[in-house]
Design an enzyme around this catalytic site. Structure first.
Site, PDB file in Angstrom:
ATOM      1  N   ASP A  23       0.795  -1.238   0.000  1.00  0.00           N
ATOM      2  CA  ASP A  23       0.000   0.000   0.000  1.00  0.00           C
ATOM      3  C   ASP A  23       0.826   1.286   0.000  1.00  0.00           C
ATOM      4  O   ASP A  23       0.498   2.236   0.728  1.00  0.00           O
ATOM      5  CB  ASP A  23      -0.948   0.011   1.203  1.00  0.00           C
ATOM      6  CG  ASP A  23      -1.892  -1.167   1.217  1.00  0.00           C
ATOM      7  OD1 ASP A  23      -1.985  -1.872   0.199  1.00  0.00           O
ATOM      8  OD2 ASP A  23      -2.533  -1.394   2.263  1.00  0.00           O
ATOM      9  N   LYS A 132      -6.352  -4.925  -3.519  1.00  0.00           N
ATOM     10  CA  LYS A 132      -6.967  -5.625  -2.387  1.00  0.00           C
ATOM     11  C   LYS A 132      -8.037  -4.734  -1.753  1.00  0.00           C
ATOM     12  O   LYS A 132      -7.846  -3.531  -1.613  1.00  0.00           O
ATOM     13  CB  LYS A 132      -5.921  -6.060  -1.362  1.00  0.00           C
ATOM     14  CG  LYS A 132      -5.171  -4.944  -0.659  1.00  0.00           C
ATOM     15  CD  LYS A 132      -4.125  -5.544   0.285  1.00  0.00           C
ATOM     16  CE  LYS A 132      -3.389  -4.492   1.094  1.00  0.00           C
ATOM     17  NZ  LYS A 132      -4.242  -3.784   2.073  1.00  0.00           N
ATOM     18  N   CYS A 165      -2.188  -3.175   7.619  1.00  0.00           N
ATOM     19  CA  CYS A 165      -2.162  -4.048   6.441  1.00  0.00           C
ATOM     20  C   CYS A 165      -0.932  -4.948   6.372  1.00  0.00           C
ATOM     21  O   CYS A 165      -1.027  -6.087   5.901  1.00  0.00           O
ATOM     22  CB  CYS A 165      -2.278  -3.203   5.178  1.00  0.00           C
ATOM     23  SG  CYS A 165      -3.875  -2.369   5.028  1.00  0.00           S
TER      24      CYS A 165
END
EC number: 3.5.1.110
Length: 230
Positions: A23, A132, A165
């Site tokens: 990310d 995702k 995450c």
């Protein structure tokens, strides 16, 4: 290859390993992105980006598969789940947009600046990019099947946020029999410093290993590979 790590060194074959970049989007690493607008401090992300870039360069040179994650949803936020999903209630991005309706459609929406990877960390030919919809990179994605098809069972983690995450994906990987290593100076937490420390403690004590970029790069350098194989 033997990587020095906490709580003990770990053996990992470069051909069966992947460097995971979690990310590294404007949402999480840039001023004006989602985390910043939601009240989280993103002022310390510049050195993290530099360290991740170094790890990516070394991984590519060593033939290690590089995989980028991008977290987010369609512009209508159908993938985010409605009120029947706990994600609707707990996602700080969704909560921020409900508080500030003028941001609706701008945070973590595919195709928007917020969703895009930062300019410094762009995929190259041979890299894999996986979208995702939740914290874990294993949830509703093709990650597991991609890794198994490539014979990959060791995952080296970088990215943001360590305590959300990154940790979520490493934990899920542990349950799927993947070996997870975090490069601590190539990750950054969402929240206070203790969130980073707690996440790293959890990982090295219960779910994986912790190392750093310098150690990783030195380990996979061609000269190191030759000396370990001699």
């Amino acid at each position: 290859m033997i990587l020095n790590a906490r709580p003990e060194p770990i053996a990992f074959p470069t051909s069966a390993s992947a460097l995971i970049v979690v990310d590294m989007q404007n949402a999480y690493a840039s001023e004006g992105g989602y985390l910043d607008l939601a009240g989280f401090d993103v002022s310390a992300t510049a050195p993290i980006i530099t360290n991740i870039k170094r790890a990516i360069t070394a991984a590519r040179a060593a033939g290690i598969q590089v995989i980028f994650f991008q977290n987010g949803w369609d512009p209508q936020y159908v993938e985010a789940g409605g009120e029947g999903s706990p994600n609707w209630h707990k996602s700080n991005a969704l909560k921020t947009m409900r508080k500030q309706p003028e941001l609706m459609g701008k945070l973590l929406a595919k195709g928007d600046w917020d969703y895009a990877l930062v300019d410094e960390l762009q995929p190259q030919a041979g890299d894999i990019v996986i979208a995702k919809p939740r914290y874990s990179g294993f949830f509703n994605t093709q990650l597991d099947s991609i890794l198994r098809a490539k014979g990959i069972h060791h995952l080296i983690f970088t990215g943001i946020a360590t305590n959300v995450c990154v940790e979520s994906t490493l934990r899920d990987g542990f349950f799927f029999e993947y070996f997870g290593v975090v490069l601590e100076d190539a990750t950054h937490q969402a929240g206070p410093d203790f969130a980073q420390k707690a996440a790293l403690y959890n990982i090295e004590t219960f779910f994986g290993w912790v190392s750093d970029v310098e150690t990783f790069c030195n380990c996979i350098a061609p000269s190191a590979q030759l000396s370990q194989s001699a």
